[in-house]
Design an enzyme around this catalytic site. Structure first.
Site, mmCIF file in Angstrom:
data_model
loop_
_atom_site.group_PDB
_atom_site.id
_atom_site.type_symbol
_atom_site.label_atom_id
_atom_site.label_comp_id
_atom_site.label_asym_id
_atom_site.label_seq_id
_atom_site.Cartn_x
_atom_site.Cartn_y
_atom_site.Cartn_z
ATOM 1 N N ALA A 1 36.064 33.341 43.018
ATOM 2 C CA ALA A 1 37.106 32.484 43.555
ATOM 3 C C ALA A 1 38.053 32.266 42.521
ATOM 4 O O ALA A 1 39.079 31.602 42.624
ATOM 5 C CB ALA A 1 36.459 31.132 44.166
ATOM 6 N N GLY B 1 31.849 33.942 40.311
ATOM 7 C CA GLY B 1 33.151 33.436 39.998
ATOM 8 C C GLY B 1 34.226 34.014 40.672
ATOM 9 O O GLY B 1 35.410 34.255 40.361
ATOM 10 N N ASP C 1 26.078 26.701 42.464
ATOM 11 C CA ASP C 1 25.921 26.866 40.964
ATOM 12 C C ASP C 1 25.032 28.112 40.431
ATOM 13 O O ASP C 1 24.091 28.252 40.906
ATOM 14 C CB ASP C 1 25.340 25.507 40.595
ATOM 15 C CG ASP C 1 25.943 25.297 39.387
ATOM 16 O OD1 ASP C 1 25.377 26.241 38.209
ATOM 17 O OD2 ASP C 1 26.142 24.130 38.932
ATOM 18 N N ALA D 1 31.426 34.535 36.577
ATOM 19 C CA ALA D 1 31.559 33.070 36.393
ATOM 20 C C ALA D 1 31.209 32.677 35.004
ATOM 21 O O ALA D 1 30.185 33.261 34.560
ATOM 22 C CB ALA D 1 30.311 32.608 37.445
ATOM 23 N N TYR E 1 32.178 28.276 23.002
ATOM 24 C CA TYR E 1 32.254 29.060 23.938
ATOM 25 C C TYR E 1 32.270 30.688 23.395
ATOM 26 O O TYR E 1 31.533 31.413 24.405
ATOM 27 C CB TYR E 1 34.010 29.077 24.406
ATOM 28 C CG TYR E 1 34.570 30.188 25.262
ATOM 29 C CD1 TYR E 1 34.253 30.362 26.719
ATOM 30 C CD2 TYR E 1 35.176 31.330 24.791
ATOM 31 C CE1 TYR E 1 34.551 31.105 27.278
ATOM 32 C CE2 TYR E 1 35.590 32.291 25.575
ATOM 33 C CZ TYR E 1 35.245 32.339 26.677
ATOM 34 O OH TYR E 1 35.723 33.463 27.712
HETATM 35 C C1 UD1 Z 1 41.086 33.335 25.800
HETATM 36 C C2 UD1 Z 1 40.203 32.720 26.933
HETATM 37 C C3 UD1 Z 1 38.831 32.950 26.909
HETATM 38 C C4 UD1 Z 1 38.627 34.416 26.817
HETATM 39 C C5 UD1 Z 1 39.489 35.189 25.724
HETATM 40 C C6 UD1 Z 1 39.419 36.566 25.825
HETATM 41 C C7 UD1 Z 1 40.912 30.821 27.872
HETATM 42 C C8 UD1 Z 1 40.952 29.050 27.620
HETATM 43 N N1 UD1 Z 1 40.302 31.361 27.039
HETATM 44 O O1 UD1 Z 1 40.643 32.663 24.645
HETATM 45 O O2 UD1 Z 1 38.054 32.742 27.988
HETATM 46 O O3 UD1 Z 1 37.370 34.694 26.675
HETATM 47 O O4 UD1 Z 1 40.886 34.568 25.979
HETATM 48 O O5 UD1 Z 1 40.082 36.786 26.850
HETATM 49 O O6 UD1 Z 1 41.220 31.136 28.834
HETATM 50 N N2 UD1 Z 1 47.638 28.076 22.113
HETATM 51 C C9 UD1 Z 1 48.797 27.349 21.911
HETATM 52 N N3 UD1 Z 1 49.116 26.403 22.636
HETATM 53 C C10 UD1 Z 1 48.269 26.234 24.110
HETATM 54 C C11 UD1 Z 1 47.184 26.739 24.361
HETATM 55 C C12 UD1 Z 1 47.073 27.862 23.461
HETATM 56 O O7 UD1 Z 1 49.706 27.527 20.974
HETATM 57 O O8 UD1 Z 1 48.743 25.100 24.574
HETATM 58 C C13 UD1 Z 1 47.343 29.268 21.445
HETATM 59 C C14 UD1 Z 1 45.947 29.003 20.968
HETATM 60 O O9 UD1 Z 1 46.049 28.165 19.517
HETATM 61 C C15 UD1 Z 1 45.700 30.383 20.400
HETATM 62 C C16 UD1 Z 1 46.371 31.378 21.598
HETATM 63 O O10 UD1 Z 1 47.391 30.372 21.985
HETATM 64 O O11 UD1 Z 1 46.061 30.792 19.236
HETATM 65 C C17 UD1 Z 1 45.683 31.765 22.668
HETATM 66 O O12 UD1 Z 1 44.772 30.655 23.204
HETATM 67 P P1 UD1 Z 1 43.949 30.699 24.650
HETATM 68 O O13 UD1 Z 1 45.009 31.252 25.719
HETATM 69 O O14 UD1 Z 1 43.128 29.602 24.692
HETATM 70 O O15 UD1 Z 1 43.077 32.017 24.456
HETATM 71 P P2 UD1 Z 1 41.896 32.574 23.374
HETATM 72 O O16 UD1 Z 1 41.321 31.227 22.758
HETATM 73 O O17 UD1 Z 1 42.474 33.640 22.704
#
Ligand code: UD1
Length: 373
Positions: free
Chosen positions: A9, A7, A56, A77, A182
């Site tokens: 990249a 991972g 992959d 990755a 996830y």
């Molecule tokens: C994220 C990462 C995950 C990582 C974890 C710890 C992603 C998608 N998820 O999960 O890989 O393992 O942190 O580092 O990168 N939210 C909104 N609006 C949006 C998107 C999100 O309100 O458009 C809110 C979500 O509901 C949540 C918070 O923001 O409450 C964080 O969301 P997100 O960035 O997806 O992170 P995690 O689910 O915490």
């Protein structure tokens, strides 16, 4: 040292590659360059001194080629969208769980030459973070109650007395309670790596990343971290969509601090065979993050609060980073306001197609949102 970054990249991987190259290591990257993250193919920011193998992680042959002559492996990755994992579970489980197993199976065969494995784990495996109840003391609730969520009560109640709770820093000792596909796949990645590491005597460290942010986080990927999603919305003059009420909290850690933790895990054996939190130790609400980003971008855009919850999301989780401090000498260097400034300088030089609404529709279609009625 000859080092493989899977991972490499991607967002965290590419920053790690830069740091390893700067320290004089010979770096190889194994990355499948998936379209969702890399719509333009090989990213321009990939360090030219690193050797790129496009392949992959699930393919043993690709993994074998990537491991040739390697003495240390950083496994970054993964498929990373919490929401997406709920309607593409096979994709998440095969890449993250099976892919990691394929990698570990090949690493095991090279146990005499591989001196360190560092695996990217995640705070998502905790589920809800730790809380304090004024009456009952420290508690670690499991998942939120659907009925309460449907009435717009987003916060979690004390599982013992039903009273209010205050979030407190979450320690590595907290019982794991993954709330999404996830998160289950990340728990698998961590546990498989530690189990195989112990069994074959290959020093292995699992870094439980909290919410990473920084340059290179894929802006056009609507399933990526919330900072990148909000930036992409505002770059296109659209309001960020905030799930729940915006008061949910997370711990945002700058990518350079995540790299710092990785380098420390490589250079130090005190955390071998253990899982360690990597965060900033400071909570912030998602509503505040949206404000901070809008201010830094100079945009007069208020976020749209959807009062909907993404199935699989937790309410609060912030890192207790004392173990990382103690074992690794880790100390976060970048404050969120400084990291956001740097992020926005980069974001404003990018163009990005905003696909967040599409991603939200996808969740609706699969009935993966809980609305307050
Ligand atoms: C994220 C990462 C995950 C990582 C974890 C710890 C992603 C998608 N998820 O999960 O890989 O393992 O942190 O580092 O990168 N939210 C909104 N609006 C949006 C998107 C999100 O309100 O458009 C809110 C979500 O509901 C949540 C918070 O923001 O409450 C964080 O969301 P997100 O960035 O997806 O992170 P995690 O689910 O915490």
């Amino acid at each position: 040292m000859k080092i493989l970054v899977t991972g490499g990249a991607g967002f965290i991987g590419s920053h790690l590659v830069d740091a390893l190259v700067a320290r004089g290591h010979k770096v190889r990257v194994l990355d499948s360059l998936i379209q969702q993250v890399h719509p333009g193919g090989k990213p321009q920011f990939l360090n030219p001194a690193a050797e790129l193998l496009a392949g992959d992680i699930r393919e043993a042959e690709a993994v074998r080629a990537a491991l040739q002559g390697v003495e240390a492996v950083f496994h970054e990755a993964a498929e990373v969208g919490v929401g997406q994992s709920m309607y593409e579970p096979v994709r998440y489980m095969t890449t993250n769980t099976v892919g990691t197993t394929v990698l570990l199976d090949e690493i095991r065969k090279r146990k005499d030459t591989i001196r360190k494995v560092v695996v990217a784990s995640s705070m998502s495996i905790y589920g809800e973070g730790e809380y304090d109840c004024a009456k009952c003391g420290g508690v670690a609730p499991a998942v939120r109650d659907l009925e309460k969520l449907q009435t717009g009560v987003w916060d979690i109640a004390c599982p013992q007395c039903g009273g209010g709770l205050t979030p407190v820093p979450t320690r590595e000792t907290k019982q794991l309670f993954p709330a999404s596909v996830y998160a289950v796949s990340k728990q698998d990645q961590e546990q498989l790596s530690l189990i195989m590491g112990r069994a074959y005597g290959i020093p292995t460290v699992a870094l439980r990343y909290f919410n990473g942010y920084g340059t290179r986080q894929a802006l056009s990927n609507p399933y990526t971290g919330v900072c990148a999603i909000f930036c992409s919305r505002m770059l296109n003059d659209k309001a960020p969509l905030i799930f729940e009420d915006g008061n949910q909290t997370r711990d945002f850690v700058h990518v350079s601090d995540m790299v710092q933790a990785n380098l420390l895990a490589l250079e130090n054996n005190a955390a071998d065979y253990q899982a360690v939190n990597v965060g900033s130790g400071e909570p912030i609400s998602i509503g505040q993050v949206a404000k901070l980003l809008a201010e830094a971008m100079g945009k007069n855009i208020s976020a749209e609060v959807t009062e909907q919850m993404r199935v699989g999301d937790i309410r609060h989780c912030v890192a207790d980073i004392n173990k990382a401090r103690r074992l690794l000498g880790y100390e976060p260097q970048v404050k969120l306001k400084d990291g956001v400034k740097e992020l926005i300088e980069w974001v404003t030089r990018q163009t990005s197609e905003d696909r967040a609404a599409q991603a939200a529709e996808e969740l609706e279609k699969h009935k993966l949102v809980v609305s307050a009625v």
